[in-house]
Design an enzyme around this catalytic site. Structure first.
Site, PDB file in Angstrom:
ATOM      1  CD  GLU A 174      -1.719  -2.457   1.609  1.00  0.00           C
ATOM      2  OE1 GLU A 174      -0.419  -2.568   1.945  1.00  0.00           O
ATOM      3  OE2 GLU A 174      -2.550  -3.306   1.882  1.00  0.00           O
TER       4      GLU A 174
ATOM      5  CG  PHE B 138     -10.329  -9.290  11.203  1.00  0.00           C
ATOM      6  CD1 PHE B 138      -9.032  -9.895  11.628  1.00  0.00           C
ATOM      7  CD2 PHE B 138     -10.453  -9.447   9.774  1.00  0.00           C
ATOM      8  CE1 PHE B 138      -8.204 -10.324  10.604  1.00  0.00           C
ATOM      9  CE2 PHE B 138      -9.561  -9.819   8.864  1.00  0.00           C
ATOM     10  CZ  PHE B 138      -8.405 -10.331   9.316  1.00  0.00           C
ATOM     11  CD  GLN B 139      -7.801  -7.285   7.679  1.00  0.00           C
ATOM     12  OE1 GLN B 139      -8.438  -6.977   6.928  1.00  0.00           O
ATOM     13  NE2 GLN B 139      -6.457  -7.867   7.468  1.00  0.00           N
TER      14      GLN B 139
ATOM     15  CG  MET C 263      22.939  11.213   2.494  1.00  0.00           C
ATOM     16  SD  MET C 263      24.106  12.212   1.692  1.00  0.00           S
ATOM     17  CE  MET C 263      23.008  12.928   0.276  1.00  0.00           C
TER      18      MET C 263
ATOM     19  CE  LYS D 234     -17.484  -6.115   3.314  1.00  0.00           C
ATOM     20  NZ  LYS D 234     -16.806  -7.537   3.630  1.00  0.00           N
TER      21      LYS D 234
HETATM   22  C1  TPP Z   1      12.489   5.099   5.092  1.00  0.00           C
HETATM   23  C2  TPP Z   1      13.724   5.687   5.283  1.00  0.00           C
HETATM   24  N1  TPP Z   1      14.667   4.939   6.135  1.00  0.00           N
HETATM   25  C3  TPP Z   1      15.771   5.551   6.432  1.00  0.00           C
HETATM   26  C4  TPP Z   1      16.294   6.921   5.573  1.00  0.00           C
HETATM   27  C5  TPP Z   1      17.731   7.096   6.043  1.00  0.00           C
HETATM   28  N2  TPP Z   1      18.599   7.369   4.854  1.00  0.00           N
HETATM   29  C6  TPP Z   1      18.539   8.366   4.252  1.00  0.00           C
HETATM   30  S1  TPP Z   1      19.727   8.161   2.910  1.00  0.00           S
HETATM   31  C7  TPP Z   1      19.864   6.581   3.436  1.00  0.00           C
HETATM   32  C8  TPP Z   1      20.768   5.706   2.673  1.00  0.00           C
HETATM   33  C9  TPP Z   1      20.556   5.366   1.228  1.00  0.00           C
HETATM   34  O1  TPP Z   1      21.360   4.259   0.635  1.00  0.00           O
HETATM   35  P1  TPP Z   1      21.140   4.017  -0.861  1.00  0.00           P
HETATM   36  O2  TPP Z   1      19.952   3.789  -1.297  1.00  0.00           O
HETATM   37  O3  TPP Z   1      22.041   2.875  -1.463  1.00  0.00           O
HETATM   38  O4  TPP Z   1      21.609   5.286  -1.691  1.00  0.00           O
HETATM   39  P2  TPP Z   1      22.973   6.092  -1.925  1.00  0.00           P
HETATM   40  O5  TPP Z   1      23.078   7.083  -0.676  1.00  0.00           O
HETATM   41  O6  TPP Z   1      24.042   5.052  -1.578  1.00  0.00           O
HETATM   42  O7  TPP Z   1      22.967   6.630  -2.975  1.00  0.00           O
HETATM   43  C10 TPP Z   1      19.200   6.217   4.563  1.00  0.00           C
HETATM   44  C11 TPP Z   1      19.255   4.898   5.268  1.00  0.00           C
HETATM   45  C12 TPP Z   1      15.435   7.244   4.877  1.00  0.00           C
HETATM   46  N3  TPP Z   1      15.676   8.335   4.251  1.00  0.00           N
HETATM   47  N4  TPP Z   1      14.160   6.642   4.605  1.00  0.00           N
END
Ligand code: TPP
Length: 604
Positions: free
Chosen positions: A65, A127-128, A500, A177
């Site tokens: 979703e 439920f749900q 990052m 529903k």
């Molecule tokens: C749902 C979610 N969880 C955690 C983060 C924190 N976060 C930001 S960038 C990142 C790393 C992303 O890694 P990747 O997709 O391999 O991209 P790269 O930075 O290596 O290009 C994380 C964990 C986020 N933005 N969104």
């Protein structure tokens, strides 16, 4: 603004014997809905049955979703229409919450229809059952729980109106529903606007005139445009381009504003903010008149708020009055539709006889050109055949080779370094083609967003620029891509790291790479194959261009695993908590990171 119960006047038509689900279909058709992204369950079975028995509305079955909402967001952002989602009660609704908040933060019009247990069971831990309106209240622009059959049609019509008008956003309609199973009266869309929600679209001419007078007397002006201009429509963006050309002023844009003004225009300085260009950030810092249009002074843009554009006279135009003076104090606030404001600015610019200070403007441009000459996006790529591919090189070539195809191209991204590099190296010439999660920064956005964009534009080239970690967040959507034969191209910039996060750990935590390395990645080529897509891989420079070309030419879905240098960092960068004129331009300046204050660390 929220309401769980609404009393809405209707004129029930005694002759109708439609069920609520059938009424819902009619209302969706009235609203011009062609596509719904969804996932079935017990509470929405009557709606799925009504969908089955009609042929006006197409349903795209996603695999999660959250992905339904991101797909609907991208459908909305790439078409300018409202995206529609249909999910079941309980876990269906809670899975949609991330997407709803994502849409709220990026001002994307979405109507999300959620199933609910029958009214008689609400509050009984049935439920749900989930308190969907309670849970989604802070994640939506507005939400409704329909408690009586006669509310159904007017509420759904109003939900569309609220989603698309003013500052756009997501609206939830929770549908018990018994309402969808039982008889309900049909009502056509009403022309009467809701008394309590009337966004102000027409700007105050006096404020616009003051703004233009300041613009005419400026010595170091700068336009700073955001996603609000894109939301205002294609015409608003065309007018913006006219206005900027008329004035001769430089222009920068937020991440969400990319494409509002042509990316290759010589008056465009690139994006500003944490990973924005040197010239855009220094111009923001040094300008004397800042014209903020449909941009909301996000912390990724402002950096240290007390040091943000310290010497400028600030003009801020926004449709949402609550954004004005929220973060940055401004001198001329203008509330209204960005398109109307820009059109009025053009009229005023032509009407006011004062002449801009062209000499001062020339000096300003020569300073900007000197900053530009630094070429802040440069990187060193060893061009020998066996050389390791730099991520910047991969993204730059994806962009250049996509342009070579001559096809209309939509680009979605996940979140991380690859997202920032895509923002830096892609040039967006027109609005609505750049689909990224800005406000919430949601990993897992890009893949389902590519689904939504490709459904909306079946003949266009749709590219998802992705990190390997983000891709795994909604990788199940390869199933949706296969089911509907969507020819999207998913480019994985694979550095094995949550890049990052690794970059911040390097800068802020003494290179202690706590849990940011993915040791057990799938074989993405085999993964593609198992989802009926074509897998490609490039591991060295000699393979890069041919692989990208082959993937772009492939007429079905493709997953392209580009193995890149693992330790590359994204520059330029304003360290968190620093001012715009304290940018780090490259690795040689990185030791500056030691200067980041505790307050700065908090802002990451
Ligand atoms: C749902 C979610 N969880 C955690 C983060 C924190 N976060 C930001 S960038 C990142 C790393 C992303 O890694 P990747 O997709 O391999 O991209 P790269 O930075 O290596 O290009 C994380 C964990 C986020 N933005 N969104």
């Amino acid at each position: 603004m929220n309401a769980t119960t609404q009393t809405i006047a209707t004129q029930p038509d005694a002759s109708t014997t439609l069920t609520g689900a059938e009424v819902l279909m009619k209302v969706l058709v009235d609203q011009g809905v062609e596509v719904v992204f969804g996932y079935p369950g017990g509470a929405v079975l009557p709606i799925y049955d009504a969908l089955f028995q009609q042929d006006r509305i197409r349903h795209i079955l996603v695999r999660h979703e959250q992905a339904a909402v991101h797909a609907a967001e991208a459908y909305a952002r790439s078409t300018g229409r409202v995206g529609v989602v249909l999910v079941t009660s309980g876990p269906g609704a809670t899975n949609a919450v991330t997407g709803l908040l994502d849409a709220l933060m990026d001002s994307v019009p979405v109507v999300c229809l959620t199933g609910q247990v029958p009214v008689s069971l609400i509050g009984n831990d049935a439920f749900q059952e989930a308190d969907t309106t309670g849970i989604t209240r802070p994640a939506t622009k507005y939400n409704y729980l329909v408690k009586r059959p006669e509310e159904l049609a007017p509420v759904v019509n109003e939900a569309f109106e609220i989603a698309r008008s003013g500052r756009p956003g997501p609206v939830v309609v929770d549908l018990p529903k018994n309402i969808t199973v039982g008889p309900a009266p049909y009502a056509p869309p009403s022309r009467t606007p809701r008394a309590s929600y009337q966004p102000r679209t027409e700007p105050d001419r006096k404020a616009v005139a003051r703004a233009v007078a300041a613009m005419k007397s400026a010595k170091r002006p700068l336009f700073y445009v955001g996603g609000g201009v894109i939301n205002a429509g294609k015409e608003a963006c065309a007018d913006l381009t006219r206005l900027i050309h008329m004035t001769g002023f430089p222009c920068t844009a937020t991440l969400m504003g990319l494409g509002a003004f042509p990316g290759s225009d010589k008056q465009f300085l690139g994006m500003l903010g944490m990973h924005g260009t040197y010239e855009a950030n220094l111009a923001t810092h040094d300008c004397d008149v800042l014209i903020a249009l449909g941009s909301r002074f996000d912390d990724r843009v402002t950096g240290r708020v007390d040091a943000f554009s310290p010497h400028s006279f600030k003009i801020h135009a926004d449709i949402d009055p609550s954004q004005i003076n929220k973060i940055i104090r401004v001198d001329v606030p203008i509330v209204g539709d960005a398109g109307r404001i820009i059109a009025m600015m053009i009229e005023e610019w032509e009407a006011q006889t004062a002449k801009p200070d062209t000499k001062a403007l020339e000096t300003w441009w020569s300073r900007i050109k000197a900053w530009k000459a630094l070429d802040c996006l440069r990187f060193t790529q060893d061009k020998s055949a066996d050389a390791i591919i730099k991520p910047q090189q991969a993204i730059k070539r994806i962009y250049e080779l996509a342009v070579e195809t001559g096809r209309e191209t939509f680009v979605s991204t996940e979140v991380g370094q690859h997202q920032m590099w895509a923002a830096q190296f892609f040039k967006f010439e027109s609005p609505n083609h750049w689909l990224t999660s800005g406000g919430l920064g949601t990993m897992g956005y890009g893949l389902p967003a590519a689904v939504g964009a490709q459904v909306a534009h079946p003949d266009a080239l749709v590219i998802d620029i992705s990190g390997e970690a983000s891709a795994l967040m909604n990788i199940q959507e390869l199933g949706t891509i296969a089911q509907y034969r969507l020819p999207v191209k998913i480019f994985l910039i694979n550095n094995h790291y949550m890049g990052m996060v690794r970059q911040w750990q390097e800068l802020l935590h003494g290179s202690r790479y706590s849990e940011s390395y993915s040791d057990a990645l799938p074989d993405f080529v085999k993964l593609a194959d198992s989802f009926h897509a074509k897998g490609f891989r490039a591991t060295k420079m000699s393979e890069l261009d041919d692989t990208i070309r082959a993937a772009l030419e492939h007429d079905g879905a493709a997953v392209i695993d580009i193995c890149v240098a693992e330790g590359e960092n994204c520059f330029p960068m304003i360290p968190s908590g620093a001012a715009h004129n304290e940018m780090i331009l490259g690795p040689e300046q990185e030791e500056k990171g030691a200067e980041i204050t505790d307050e700065g660390k908090m802002l990451v």
